[in-house]
Structures are given as structure tokens and as C-alpha cells.
Design a protein around this motif. Structure first.
Motif, PDB file in Angstrom:
ATOM      1  N   ALA A 166       0.830  -1.203   0.000  1.00  0.00           N
ATOM      2  CA  ALA A 166       0.000   0.000   0.000  1.00  0.00           C
ATOM      3  C   ALA A 166       0.864   1.251   0.000  1.00  0.00           C
ATOM      4  CB  ALA A 166      -0.913  -0.004   1.224  1.00  0.00           C
ATOM      5  N   GLU A 167       1.920   1.209   0.786  1.00  0.00           N
ATOM      6  CA  GLU A 167       2.851   2.337   0.842  1.00  0.00           C
ATOM      7  C   GLU A 167       3.503   2.530  -0.530  1.00  0.00           C
ATOM      8  OE1 GLU A 167       5.060   4.820   3.921  1.00  0.00           O
ATOM      9  OE2 GLU A 167       3.375   3.439   4.120  1.00  0.00           O
ATOM     10  N   HIS A 168       3.991   1.433  -1.072  1.00  0.00           N
ATOM     11  CA  HIS A 168       4.673   1.421  -2.365  1.00  0.00           C
ATOM     12  C   HIS A 168       3.782   2.027  -3.454  1.00  0.00           C
ATOM     13  CE1 HIS A 168       7.305  -0.055  -5.525  1.00  0.00           C
ATOM     14  NE2 HIS A 168       6.284  -0.721  -6.075  1.00  0.00           N
ATOM     15  N   LEU A 169       2.491   1.685  -3.415  1.00  0.00           N
ATOM     16  CA  LEU A 169       1.578   2.153  -4.459  1.00  0.00           C
ATOM     17  C   LEU A 169       0.895   3.475  -4.082  1.00  0.00           C
ATOM     18  CD1 LEU A 169      -0.124  -1.220  -5.473  1.00  0.00           C
ATOM     19  CD2 LEU A 169       1.914  -0.139  -6.451  1.00  0.00           C
ATOM     20  N   GLY A 170       1.210   3.998  -2.935  1.00  0.00           N
ATOM     21  CA  GLY A 170       0.613   5.267  -2.516  1.00  0.00           C
ATOM     22  C   GLY A 170      -0.864   5.168  -2.221  1.00  0.00           C
ATOM     23  N   MET A 171      -1.325   4.023  -1.728  1.00  0.00           N
ATOM     24  CA  MET A 171      -2.765   3.821  -1.512  1.00  0.00           C
ATOM     25  C   MET A 171      -3.213   4.161  -0.093  1.00  0.00           C
ATOM     26  SD  MET A 171      -3.153   0.210  -3.540  1.00  0.00           S
ATOM     27  CE  MET A 171      -4.923   0.057  -3.357  1.00  0.00           C
ATOM     28  N   ILE A 172      -2.296   3.997   0.840  1.00  0.00           N
ATOM     29  CA  ILE A 172      -2.646   4.213   2.241  1.00  0.00           C
ATOM     30  C   ILE A 172      -1.550   5.041   2.903  1.00  0.00           C
ATOM     31  CG2 ILE A 172      -3.131   3.096   4.453  1.00  0.00           C
ATOM     32  CD1 ILE A 172      -4.043   0.641   2.932  1.00  0.00           C
ATOM     33  N   ASP A 173      -1.952   6.006   3.718  1.00  0.00           N
ATOM     34  CA  ASP A 173      -0.988   6.853   4.415  1.00  0.00           C
ATOM     35  C   ASP A 173      -1.273   6.803   5.915  1.00  0.00           C
ATOM     36  OD1 ASP A 173       0.658   8.813   5.440  1.00  0.00           O
ATOM     37  OD2 ASP A 173       0.343  10.187   3.748  1.00  0.00           O
ATOM     38  N   GLN A 423      -0.982  -9.194  -5.749  1.00  0.00           N
ATOM     39  CA  GLN A 423       0.226  -8.455  -6.109  1.00  0.00           C
ATOM     40  C   GLN A 423       1.096  -9.252  -7.080  1.00  0.00           C
ATOM     41  OE1 GLN A 423       3.626  -8.269  -3.095  1.00  0.00           O
ATOM     42  NE2 GLN A 423       1.864  -8.691  -1.768  1.00  0.00           N
ATOM     43  N   ARG A 424       1.781  -8.467  -7.923  1.00  0.00           N
ATOM     44  CA  ARG A 424       2.719  -9.062  -8.867  1.00  0.00           C
ATOM     45  C   ARG A 424       4.126  -8.927  -8.294  1.00  0.00           C
ATOM     46  NH1 ARG A 424       1.038  -6.655 -14.750  1.00  0.00           N
ATOM     47  NH2 ARG A 424      -1.168  -7.306 -14.777  1.00  0.00           N
ATOM     48  N   PRO A 425       5.078  -9.625  -8.878  1.00  0.00           N
ATOM     49  CA  PRO A 425       6.463  -9.565  -8.360  1.00  0.00           C
ATOM     50  C   PRO A 425       6.996  -8.139  -8.273  1.00  0.00           C
ATOM     51  CG  PRO A 425       6.251 -11.343  -9.945  1.00  0.00           C
ATOM     52  CD  PRO A 425       4.938 -10.619  -9.964  1.00  0.00           C
ATOM     53  N   ASP A 426       6.541  -7.242  -9.132  1.00  0.00           N
ATOM     54  CA  ASP A 426       7.086  -5.875  -9.102  1.00  0.00           C
ATOM     55  C   ASP A 426       6.335  -4.998  -8.097  1.00  0.00           C
ATOM     56  OD1 ASP A 426       4.668  -5.423 -10.267  1.00  0.00           O
ATOM     57  OD2 ASP A 426       5.455  -4.459 -12.074  1.00  0.00           O
ATOM     58  N   GLY A 427       5.394  -5.580  -7.362  1.00  0.00           N
ATOM     59  CA  GLY A 427       4.708  -4.806  -6.328  1.00  0.00           C
ATOM     60  C   GLY A 427       3.433  -4.155  -6.810  1.00  0.00           C
ATOM     61  N   SER A 428       3.157  -4.178  -8.084  1.00  0.00           N
ATOM     62  CA  SER A 428       1.874  -3.661  -8.566  1.00  0.00           C
ATOM     63  C   SER A 428       0.791  -4.696  -8.258  1.00  0.00           C
ATOM     64  CB  SER A 428       1.937  -3.377 -10.071  1.00  0.00           C
ATOM     65  OG  SER A 428       2.101  -4.585 -10.781  1.00  0.00           O
ATOM     66  N   VAL A 429      -0.481  -4.281  -8.399  1.00  0.00           N
ATOM     67  CA  VAL A 429      -1.578  -5.156  -7.967  1.00  0.00           C
ATOM     68  C   VAL A 429      -2.662  -5.209  -9.029  1.00  0.00           C
ATOM     69  CG1 VAL A 429      -3.444  -5.394  -6.281  1.00  0.00           C
ATOM     70  CG2 VAL A 429      -1.148  -4.785  -5.510  1.00  0.00           C
ATOM     71  N   ASP A 430      -3.109  -6.402  -9.344  1.00  0.00           N
ATOM     72  CA  ASP A 430      -4.243  -6.554 -10.247  1.00  0.00           C
ATOM     73  C   ASP A 430      -5.526  -6.250  -9.494  1.00  0.00           C
ATOM     74  OD1 ASP A 430      -3.028  -7.408 -12.705  1.00  0.00           O
ATOM     75  OD2 ASP A 430      -2.482  -9.260 -11.657  1.00  0.00           O
ATOM     76  N   VAL A 431      -6.498  -5.701 -10.216  1.00  0.00           N
ATOM     77  CA  VAL A 431      -7.790  -5.426  -9.607  1.00  0.00           C
ATOM     78  C   VAL A 431      -8.679  -6.657  -9.806  1.00  0.00           C
ATOM     79  CG1 VAL A 431      -9.860  -3.985  -9.708  1.00  0.00           C
ATOM     80  CG2 VAL A 431      -7.589  -2.955 -10.029  1.00  0.00           C
ATOM     81  N   MET A 439     -13.711   0.669 -10.673  1.00  0.00           N
ATOM     82  CA  MET A 439     -12.459   1.429 -10.573  1.00  0.00           C
ATOM     83  C   MET A 439     -12.023   2.003 -11.913  1.00  0.00           C
ATOM     84  SD  MET A 439     -10.165  -0.532  -7.733  1.00  0.00           S
ATOM     85  CE  MET A 439      -8.990   0.829  -7.666  1.00  0.00           C
ATOM     86  N   GLY A 440     -12.537   1.410 -12.980  1.00  0.00           N
ATOM     87  CA  GLY A 440     -12.176   1.906 -14.301  1.00  0.00           C
ATOM     88  C   GLY A 440     -10.794   1.470 -14.739  1.00  0.00           C
ATOM     89  N   ILE A 441     -10.125   0.653 -13.953  1.00  0.00           N
ATOM     90  CA  ILE A 441      -8.822   0.112 -14.327  1.00  0.00           C
ATOM     91  C   ILE A 441      -8.788  -1.352 -13.939  1.00  0.00           C
ATOM     92  CG2 ILE A 441      -7.471   2.261 -14.119  1.00  0.00           C
ATOM     93  CD1 ILE A 441      -6.765   1.422 -11.269  1.00  0.00           C
ATOM     94  N   ASP A 442      -7.918  -2.130 -14.544  1.00  0.00           N
ATOM     95  CA  ASP A 442      -7.829  -3.530 -14.137  1.00  0.00           C
ATOM     96  C   ASP A 442      -6.499  -3.849 -13.462  1.00  0.00           C
ATOM     97  OD1 ASP A 442      -6.153  -3.455 -16.288  1.00  0.00           O
ATOM     98  OD2 ASP A 442      -7.418  -4.703 -17.588  1.00  0.00           O
ATOM     99  N   TRP A 443      -5.739  -2.786 -13.218  1.00  0.00           N
ATOM    100  CA  TRP A 443      -4.397  -3.015 -12.668  1.00  0.00           C
ATOM    101  C   TRP A 443      -3.937  -1.726 -11.988  1.00  0.00           C
ATOM    102  CZ3 TRP A 443       0.390  -1.255 -15.336  1.00  0.00           C
ATOM    103  CH2 TRP A 443       1.574  -1.746 -14.728  1.00  0.00           C
ATOM    104  N   ILE A 444      -3.408  -1.849 -10.766  1.00  0.00           N
ATOM    105  CA  ILE A 444      -2.891  -0.678 -10.067  1.00  0.00           C
ATOM    106  C   ILE A 444      -1.377  -0.663 -10.232  1.00  0.00           C
ATOM    107  CG2 ILE A 444      -2.713   0.524  -7.851  1.00  0.00           C
ATOM    108  CD1 ILE A 444      -5.192  -1.126  -6.961  1.00  0.00           C
ATOM    109  N   PRO A 445      -0.881   0.247 -11.061  1.00  0.00           N
ATOM    110  CA  PRO A 445       0.550   0.235 -11.386  1.00  0.00           C
ATOM    111  C   PRO A 445       1.387   0.778 -10.229  1.00  0.00           C
ATOM    112  CG  PRO A 445      -0.515   2.084 -12.458  1.00  0.00           C
ATOM    113  CD  PRO A 445      -1.592   1.337 -11.717  1.00  0.00           C
ATOM    114  N   GLY A 446       2.636   0.414 -10.241  1.00  0.00           N
ATOM    115  CA  GLY A 446       3.570   0.962  -9.268  1.00  0.00           C
ATOM    116  C   GLY A 446       3.879   2.399  -9.598  1.00  0.00           C
ATOM    117  N   PRO A 447       4.637   3.077  -8.726  1.00  0.00           N
ATOM    118  CA  PRO A 447       4.975   4.486  -8.975  1.00  0.00           C
ATOM    119  C   PRO A 447       5.818   4.613 -10.229  1.00  0.00           C
ATOM    120  CG  PRO A 447       6.169   3.610  -7.064  1.00  0.00           C
ATOM    121  CD  PRO A 447       5.215   2.547  -7.492  1.00  0.00           C
TER     122      PRO A 447
END
Length: 448
Positions: A166-173, A423-431, A439-447
Motif C-alpha cells: 500500500a505504501e509502495h503504491l501510494g494507496m494508504i498513508d 500483487q505481482r512480483p514488481d509490487g503492482s496489484v491486479d484489480v 475502478m475503471g482500471i484492471d491493474w494498479i501500477p507501481g509508482p
RNA sequence: GGAGAGGUCGCCUAGUGGACUAUGGCGCCGCACUGGAAAUGCGGUUCGCGGCAACGCGUCGAGGGUUCGAAUCCCUCCCUCUCCGCCA
């Protein structure tokens, strides 16, 4: 109230055992029975005196109407008698009020006994009823897709815990949440916020469109009577946030406002069953849990939840619990999260529940089962406190309904499970598929 | 927040100290009439506590008070409506 005096008198042994099995004080049963016996004696005495006084007062009226002088000796005699009765009555009524309060207080503290087939004991006695899905391992082989910054020894990668993702993807603070409110008050942002919103909307849509629930958007503060009605008071008072200035409680779950919707009502039989689904934030002080699950969002003071609340005829409540549990399970299956269903043992149940199933999802990043739903049948325990009744036939005596509720579902831990499962190996997450339209997307990309 | 009007049985409603043992209507239940129904007529119908029952007691938003006696008078609080103020 609560367990019901009638049942208390008829089977005190069962109620005592019920309290003991839940780790509560069984002596309250005898105290309540004693106090009630005294209450009945006092009421009988008082009723006789009141009947006498009513008769005397009536005689005064009749005498005056019949020509007696209001200040004459006949009337004065009546008055004197009535005054004497009134004095005795005053003493009895004062005592009665005290005893009544005592009875009520004791009854409020006697827990709902678990159903006879519930295993007696603590966590170790919970029974796994069924499991679904693959319990993913933390360490996974790499299939050529090399994650840019995946912790890896070349052939495998390890799932990160959800707070890391969550931190990595900027989803939760969490840090800023702690700054503006305190520890345990997460801030969701960007895709994190969108994911919350998507889950809430999808849950509600499934309930209302597929399962016949009526959507409710209730107040998230309640008064004392409501908190008592569902059983948070007095049992769990220290777990609630209180707005002392206005004597209001922040809701720990939508169960409280939604179940109280029909407090002090007599419903028609053909209105049942009533099925409500409600989203609310939930506030819990988690007193006594300091130092437990401190990382991430597994145990927080504010989280979001869609709750199912049912009002059923007594004979239908057992089946309704199974059905409602199935509704919650269906959501988990469609989200593609591995889960298990537990029948909770007596000491794992709440004060108010007669039967409870917990749904736990597998979170492969922290390698733990997380409780995301709790589906319970309260039978007539809450409805007695709230006086929610129904008329079985037109003209028939009102009977207590049965109430049930279940999470469908609790968000924070679902989010954790999604972040760790998808989550994928690179830390991004599929929806997960059902949430993509929301959500209008099927994948939450990394920064970037 | 200020001023006013209200809160009576599932719904509507009468009721300003003793015949209120709370009207009347709608709805609902039962019976009669009917081939069956409608209409009509008669009876019943708040909820709770105590009691095997007969019955008793309580219950007119909540709690106190005055009185021999309160739906009715007084006090405090809650809620609804109208107007004003403030405001997303």
C-alpha cells in the motif's frame, strides 16, 4: 429483557450453563430470579393498595355527586383513608422502583446462551466448517516476468505484506492518518480510496440487485437506548467512542442503527423477512488490544463495512443464518480470495449471539487468516431488548422476531487480502474482476 | 439558537380535575344475512405486568410535582410542524 424472565424461571440451569460456557458470571441468574420474586411480591402488594385507593377516590366523587358536602365529615373520612393508603403506597413504590431497576440491570448482564450444538471452549474449540480456494504461499516461483524491485533470489519472489504494498503504491498513508487523528485512523488515497469506494458500491449492488436487500444509509451516531438495544451497552461500553456532550455513541457497526430501526414496533407477519444492507464507517476503541496487530490496517479504530441485517420469523432464523453466510461467502469467491468458515466456540462468541460463523480470508503476505465477516443469529435476544415484535396472524398476540446480522463485508482486511493475493512480483496489484468496472482500471501500477 | 403550535390505541380523531371503566371513524377479527360475495347489521379489537382463573394494576411522548383523585393543572426534558436566524 435480554434472556427473558419466563425462560429464566423455566430453565435457570440452562441459562447458568450458557453464562458459564461464555465465561460470564452464572450467579447473576439466581440474583435476577431472587430480585424478580421480590419484584412480583411488591407489585402485588402495590396493586392491591392502588385498587383500594382507586375505590376510595371514586367514593369521594360519588358522595359529592350524591349531595355530600365536599368539606363534610364523610368526605374527610374518605380522604384520610386515601392519604394513609397513599403513604404506604409511596414506600412500596419506592422499593419497587429500586428492585425493578435491579432486575433490569441484572438481566442486561446475562448473556445469550449458545445453541446446544456449539462447541464449548475458546479459540482452540472453533470448528472449521469448510474452506474454499488455494492457500497461496508467500514465496512464489518467477515465471520469466522479472519484477523490477521484487525481493528475489533469482528464481522466486516473496509477497510483501499489505502495508508495504500500500505504501509502495501510494494507496494508504498511516503516518498522516496518525498525525490528523491518531494511530489507527488510516488515510486512503488515490487507488486506495478508489478501491474502498469500489468495494462498497459492489457489495451494496450485489445485495440489493441479487439478494433482495433494501439499502439503508443510517446515522453513524446512536443514542443510549439504541446502544442498549443491540447489546453494546452495558457489555461493550468501553469499546465505543462516546460523544459525551450530546450523549451519543459512534457506531461500532451498522448493526446498531439498522437493527434499531424497528425498535418498539410491531411488524405485520407479511413484512417478514426484512433484509437490510447498510454501509457505514465503524469506530472501535480497541481498548485492551494495545500492541496487537499494530502494523498495517488489520486492527484500526476506524474502518468501513457493509452490514447485512435480517428480521425473521423465529422458525426461519436458523436457515436464514446459513443463507446469509452463503451470501458473504459468494462475495469472497467472486473476489477470488481463499477463505474458511468457522463455527465459533462459546467463549469466542459475543455476549448477544446464539450462533456465530466467522469468515476468514487467507492473506499470503502476512501468512495469516484474517476475519472479514461474522454472521450471527441473535434469535430473540436483541428483539426482547428492543421490543421488536410481529403479529403471526391478524388479531393474534405479538411475538418477538429473530434478528441476525453479518458482515458483507468488512473492508480494511479485505483490502489487505487483495493487496497480498493480487500483487505481482514488481509490487503492482491486479484489480479483482468484479471491481474493475467500478475502478475503471484492471491493474494498479507501481509508482512511475 | 429564538418565537409559536402540537405529540391520545395500527392510522385519523373527541376529550380543560371525579360518568374517562379514554370517544367516534378507518382498518382488522368473529358472527348474522348470501348460492358465493359486496353492501348492511351485531359483537370484538392498545400494549405491558401480576394471577390457574375470575380479575387486578399500569399505560394518553418521557420523567418529576400538585391533589383524596390527573389525558386534563404545574415543572423539566425529548420529538414533530410553522416562521425567523445561521449554515453544507
Amino acid at each position: 429483557m435480554s434472556v427473558g424472565l419466563q425462560r429464566l424461571r423455566e430453565e435457570p440451569e440452562a441459562i447458568r450453563k450458557g453464562a458459564l460456557d461464555k465465561g460470564e458470571d452464572p450467579s447473576l441468574v439466581d440474583a435476577a430470579l431472587d430480585a424478580d420474586a421480590r419484584r412480583r411480591a411488591l407489585q402485588g402488594e402495590g396493586d392491591v393498595l392502588r385498587a383500594e385507593r382507586n375505590a376510595v377516590s371514586k367514593s369521594i366523587g360519588e358522595s359529592i355527586k350524591g349531595g355530600a358536602r365536599p368539606d363534610g365529615t364523610e368526605v374527610a373520612e374518605f380522604r384520610a383513608r386515601s392519604t394513609v393508603i397513599g403513604e404506604r403506597l409511596g414506600a412500596i413504590d419506592a422499593e419497587l422502583a429500586e428492585v425493578e431497576a435491579q432486575v433490569e440491570d441484572l438481566l442486561l448482564r446475562i448473556p445469550n446462551p449458545a445453541e446446544p450444538d456449539i462447541p464449548v471452549g475458546g479459540e482452540e474449540s472453533n470448528v472449521t466448517i469448510r474452506t474454499w480456494g488455494e492457500q497461496l504461499p508467500r514465496t512464489m516461483p518467477l515465471h520469466g516476468e522479472v519484477g523490477a524491485d521484487a525481493p528475489s533470489d533469482g528464481d522466486t519472489w516473496d509477497r510483501r505484506p499489505h502495508w508495504d504494498v500500500a505504501e509502495h503504491l501510494g494507496m494508504i498513508d498511516l503516518a498522516r492518518g496518525a498525525k490528523i487523528a491518531g494511530s489507527g485512523f488510516p488515510v486512503y488515497k488515490g487507488a486506495g480510496s478508489a478501491l474502498q469506494r469500489a468495494l462498497i458500491m459492489w457489495f451494496l449492488d450485489v445485495h440489493t440487485r441479487e439478494n433482495g436487500f433494501t439499502e439503508i444509509w443510517p446515522p453513524i451516531v446512536v443514542n443510549q437506548a439504541s446502544a442498549r438495544g443491540t447489546g453494546q451497552i452495558p457489555d461493550k461500553e468501553d469499546q465505543m467512542y462516546v460523544v459525551t456532550r450530546d450523549d451519543l455513541y459512534l457506531v461500532p457497526t451498522a448493526e446498531v442503527p439498522v437493527t434499531n430501526l424497528h425498535r418498539d414496533e410491531i411488524l405485520d407477519a407479511d413484512e417478514l423477512p426484512i433484509r437490510y444492507a447498510a454501509y457505514t464507517p465503524c469506530f472501535r476503541r480497541e481498548a485492551g488490544a494495545a500492541g496487537k496487530d499494530t502494523r498495517g490496517i488489520l486492527r484500526v479504530h476506524q474502518f468501513d463495512k457493509v452490514e447485512m441485517v435480517l428480521f425473521e420469523k423465529p422458525e426461519a432464523s436458523a436457515e436464514a443464518l446459513e443463507w446469509m453466510t452463503g451470501v458473504a461467502e459468494d462475495l469472497l469467491r467472486r473476489l477470488g480470495l481463499a477463505y474458511r468458515v468457522l463455527l465459533m466456540a462459546t467463549r469466542e462468541m459475543g455476549f448477544t449471539q446464539a450462533r456465530k460463523y466467522d469468515l476468514e480470508v487467507w492473506a499470503p503476505g502476512v501468512e495469516r487468516w484474517l476475519e472479514v465477516s461474522s454472521c450471527s443469529n441473535f434469535k430473540d435476544f436483541q428483539s426482547r431488548r428492543m421490543a421488536v415484535r410481529f403479529r403471526p396472524e391478524p388479531g393474534a398476540k405479538p411475538e418477538l422476531v429473530h434478528t441476525l446480522n453479518g458482515s458483507g463485508l468488512a473492508l480494511a482486511r479485505i483490502v489487505a487480502a487483495i493487496l497480498e493475493t493480487y500483487q505481482r512480483p514488481d509490487g503492482s496489484v491486479d484489480v479483482p474482476a468484479p471491481l474493475r468496472p467500478y475502478m475503471g482500471i484492471d491493474w494498479i501500477p507501481g509508482p512511475a
